[in-house]
Design an enzyme around this catalytic site. Structure first.
Site, PDB file in Angstrom:
ATOM      1  N   ASP A 176       0.870  -1.169   0.000  1.00 67.59           N
ATOM      2  CA  ASP A 176       0.000   0.000   0.000  1.00 67.59           C
ATOM      3  C   ASP A 176       0.911   1.224   0.000  1.00 67.59           C
ATOM      4  OD1 ASP A 176      -2.083   1.797   0.070  1.00 67.59           O
ATOM      5  OD2 ASP A 176      -3.191   0.771   1.658  1.00 67.59           O
ATOM      6  N   TRP A 177       0.334   2.378  -0.248  1.00 69.00           N
ATOM      7  CA  TRP A 177       1.128   3.595  -0.485  1.00 69.00           C
ATOM      8  C   TRP A 177       1.769   4.114   0.806  1.00 69.00           C
ATOM      9  CZ3 TRP A 177      -0.332   1.309  -4.405  1.00 69.00           C
ATOM     10  CH2 TRP A 177      -0.214   1.803  -5.695  1.00 69.00           C
TER      11      TRP A 177
END
Ligand code: NOJ
Length: 793
Positions: A303-304
């Site tokens: 995920d970012w």
């Protein structure tokens, strides 16, 4: 002497001060952790709250029909320089939400990764489809696939290679979680089917699917660590979802197993910690469960900003760092990426095995090679503002209508019978007054989606008011409106219509939810309960429609003047048309709840952990003590009355179920599955059908309509470990029946459906004794039963 891993950690420390080792004890970190290496195939029981180490990271096997593609991918890998290899696994700046650089000399055009689960978000002239919760409420495999395919077409037409979709984490442990609406249902079976259909749809249309967020991502609060003002030092680590082994397998991993089986290209690991170790560097879940047990052949993408270490993450199974060194979620971008050049350094100085890096890239490329997809077939840089919507508006209208759940309907209030006078109430009825980016809980305007990366950018919205007006015009009806909730709640609504009351009052209510925040309550927003009270006081035929992220307690459901309630969730851009089709009976409602509506918000167990008032670095712990008892499993286990149960939904007609028959498909069912070579989805023996259950469904009412027969399984109590929910969904179908018509539907029960996860043997076990199979129209409305005894006691 220091182990290589310890050396590695110090090598990266200069550029990665927040580098985190695999944790073992509720979040303790330190170089010593690295001295304990657990071979993948050694049985280790994961103690609750601890994440055992599972190394090395399994390599792609090519099983499941990927061998040729894998060989082609290997050929590609062998042509890459060390720097190009590092680029392949590290996000870079570019036009998309996530980008992998081009490698021109090899004709590789780079990768474009885009959100999200209901639309290609960062794009104009794209459709906003129904949210996951709506799609699940349709209980319709065809719709789930069709929606996934149509979305995939739009991603591809815009030039995106990878859709950051669909969502099964959160699963819906807590009614309050801010992102439940992005996912499907508070049930692993329904969610698993929804994942499978959506992934197949996306990938058949030519875009890679990315099921997310792996795993235990069940709340938004403290999903990321808190950093000090320098952005480099962690003040408090992210919340740790502490999940025991059985619950992991039977609830949270279940829909990911379906996703891997559907051959998803990629899986996104999650922000929060899992049993003390960050989701993107948790070797037990990434190496052990995902790549080992489930035989995942694709690549794990972070995920970012969810990466907190370099080689430690890579060794734990992470294959791609997103968005790379661009910094996000409070981290200092000047730190650079934990991957990038560090990967090359680590390979060069021998701290990272070069074959692991090759495996990361092979995983990424195998998918392209499999279908002979070439990254350059996607037009990322063509004409801007390309309109990719096609005729998807028609589909979205249909999907919204088919997913609408009729919760109450007395005195045949619905469908409307050409009323001549209609009053429309509520700030959810009309046009959006603050733009189409869906990132705000604006006061005025209908809600078609929630907020955050899972939203969509509307090109247009059909509002409920405009659709009702258009429909009412055909009847020459008077339509009056009152859209200011504050005024409605505090006024005498008869002012609107004196002296002649309308034949029907339709109240549109909304409930916002967004990424990054959990819901504070389960009521409808903007004083919705008060406006229903205000309208229903004087309007004897009050119809309530909710546009909502999911669970709302509905205290007005008992009001005698509230004659009908429709839960329309987040239906997407055709919202108004979808609901008008239902209100006027052009479409007979057939949606069913993908969760339970309790009487009170406090009736739900497993609230998110939001109140940690201490400041210890490791104090955010969320203990999943309810184990398997989420949503209906909990209410059933404790015999708690609810307002509308999981699986519930009315129709304008009525249905009956009868005559459950069971055909045995395997005459020598064994307690445990045969140990077959792992394929994508795990041991194939788990997916082998054991029984075919049929039930007769009949439309007993006076209009055509679609029934949703459901099959629930009750395990033999004496031989199944404590904590097994009384009923678990293990089959469903949606079948259109003309009035008076009958049909036979069948449900295939697979081995996994009749097994529990045995923490001692670390395998799936069918308990001895008698199972009860109940066919019903909801989780509490069983109509017919059968018994099976796969294993004699
Ligand atoms: C964070 C979200 O958790 C994830 O779902 C999304 O895909 C990325 N941001 C990219 O926007």
């Amino acid at each position: 002497m220091a182990s290589p891993r310890i050396l590695l950690l110090s090598a990266l420390a200069a550029v990665a001060p927040a580098a985190n080792a695999q944790n073992f004890g509720g979040g303790a970190r330190g170089a010593d952790d690295f001295t304990y290496v657990q071979p993948l195939n050694t049985t280790i029981l994961s103690a609750y709250g601890h994440s055992p180490a599972v190394y090395p990271s399994p390599k792609i096997s090519g099983n499941g029909g990927w061998k040729d593609a894998m060989a082609k991918a290997q050929d590609f890998v062998s042509q890459l320089t060390p720097e190009e290899k590092a680029d392949m696994v590290t996000g870079a700046a570019g036009p998309c939400v996530g980008n992998i650089k081009r490698i021109e000399r090899l004709g590789f055009n780079g990768l474009c990764l885009q959100d999200g689960p209901l639309s290609i978000r960062v794009a104009d002239y794209a459709s906003v489809f129904s949210a996951g919760v709506s799609a699940a409420a349709s209980w319709d495999r065809k719709i789930l696939y069709e929606r996934g395919f149509a979305m995939g077409e739009e991603f591809k037409a815009k030039g995106a290679h990878v859709a950051l979709s669909p969502v099964c984490g959160p699963l819906g442990r807590s009614a309050y979680s801010g992102r439940n609406w992005e996912g499907f249902a508070a049930d692993p079976y329904l969610t698993g089917v929804a994942m499978e259909e959506t992934i197949k749809g996306h990938q058949d249309a030519g875009v890679q699917a990315t099921p997310k967020h792996f795993i235990g991502n069940e709340q938004e609060t403290q999903r990321n660590p808190k950093f000090d003002e320098t952005g480099t030092n962690v003040i408090q680590e992210a919340v740790s979802s502490n999940i025991d082994d059985r619950t992991m397998h039977e609830l949270y991993l279940w829909p990911f197993a379906n996703s891997v089986r559907a051959k998803a290209a990629s899986i996104m690991c999650s922000y929060q910690r899992l049993n003390g170790s960050y989701g993107c560097e948790n070797s037990k879940t990434l190496n052990g469960l995902l790549k080992g047990e489930l035989g995942f052949q694709g690549y794990v993408m972070s995920d970012w900003g969810a990466v907190h270490s370099g080689v430690a993450s890579i060794e734990s199974g992470l294959d791609m760092n997103m968005p790379g060194g661009l910094g996000s979620y409070g981290m200092d971008p000047t730190l650079g990426s934990f991957f990038g050049a560090n990967v090359t350094t680590a390979v060069n100085n021998g701290t990272l095995d070069a074959t692991r890096l090759d495996d990361m890239i092979r995983r990424l490329n195998t998918f392209f090679k499999k279908k002979d997809w070439k990254a350059e077939d996607w037009n990322m840089t063509g004409e801007s503002s390309r309109d990719v919507r096609g005729n998807h508006g028609d589909l979205i209208r249909k999907h919204g209508a088919e997913a609408t759940v009729l919760l109450k309907n007395v005195n045949k209030a619905l469908p409307l019978k050409a009323p001549k006078s209609i009053a429309v109430f509520g700030n959810d009825a009309g046009d959006i007054t603050e733009g189409f980016l869906n990132q705000k809980d604006y006061e005025f305007g209908t809600l078609a989606a929630g907020g955050g990366s899972g939203t969509g950018r509307l090109t247009y919205i059909i509002t409920p008011l405009e659709a009702v007006k258009a429909r009412a015009k055909k009847d020459g009806a008077l339509v009056q409106q009152w859209l200011n909730n504050t005024l409605i709640a505090s006024s005498n609504v008869t002012d609107l219509w004196n002296p002649t009351p309308p034949e029907v009052c339709i109240v549109f209510l909304k409930t916002w939810a967004e990424e990054g925040a959990d819901r504070k309550h389960l009521s409808v927003d903007w004083d919705g309960e008060e406006i229903v009270a205000s309208v229903a006081k004087d309007c004897a035929n009050t119809v309530v429609v909710t546009h909502s992220s999911g669970i709302n307690v509905l205290p007005f459901a008992d009001h005698p003047n509230v004659t009908a309630i429709l839960a329309a969730h987040y239906p997407g851009q055709e919202s108004g048309n979808s609901i008008a089709d239902i209100l006027y009976g052009d479409v007979n409602p057939s949606g069913h709840l993908p969760y339970t509506i309790a009487f009170n918000g406090t009736d739900y167990n497993a609230p998110p952990t939001t109140q940690v008032n201490t400041t210890g670095i490791d104090d955010w712990q969320s203990w999943f003590d309810e184990k398997l008892e989420i949503d209906y499993r909990y209410f059933d286990a404790h015999n708690i009355s609810v307002r509308y149960e999981f699986g519930f939904g009315l129709s304008y007609t009525t249905f009956e179920l009868a005559d459950v028959k069971v055909e045995t498909l395997d005459s020598a069912i064994t307690t445990t599955p045969k140990d077959e070579p792992i394929q994508p989805g795990g041991n194939p023996a788990l997916w082998a059908p054991l029984y075919n259950v049929t039930v007769e469904v009949s439309n007993t009412g006076d209009v055509d309509g679609a029934a949703v027969p459901q099959l629930y399984v009750n395990f033999p109590a004496a031989t199944t470990p404590a904590g097994t929910p009384p009923q678990q969904l293990r089959g469903f179908d949606k079948v259109m029946l003309k009035k008076g018509e009958k049909a036979t539907v069948s449900f295939e029960l697979m081995r996994r459906d009749l097994s529990y996860w045995d923490v001692v043997s670390q395998g799936w076990v069918i308990p001895a004794g008698e199972f009860t199979l109940s066919a019903g129209l909801s989780s509490r409305d069983f109509k017919a039963q059968a018994k099976v005894t796969p294993i004699k006691a």
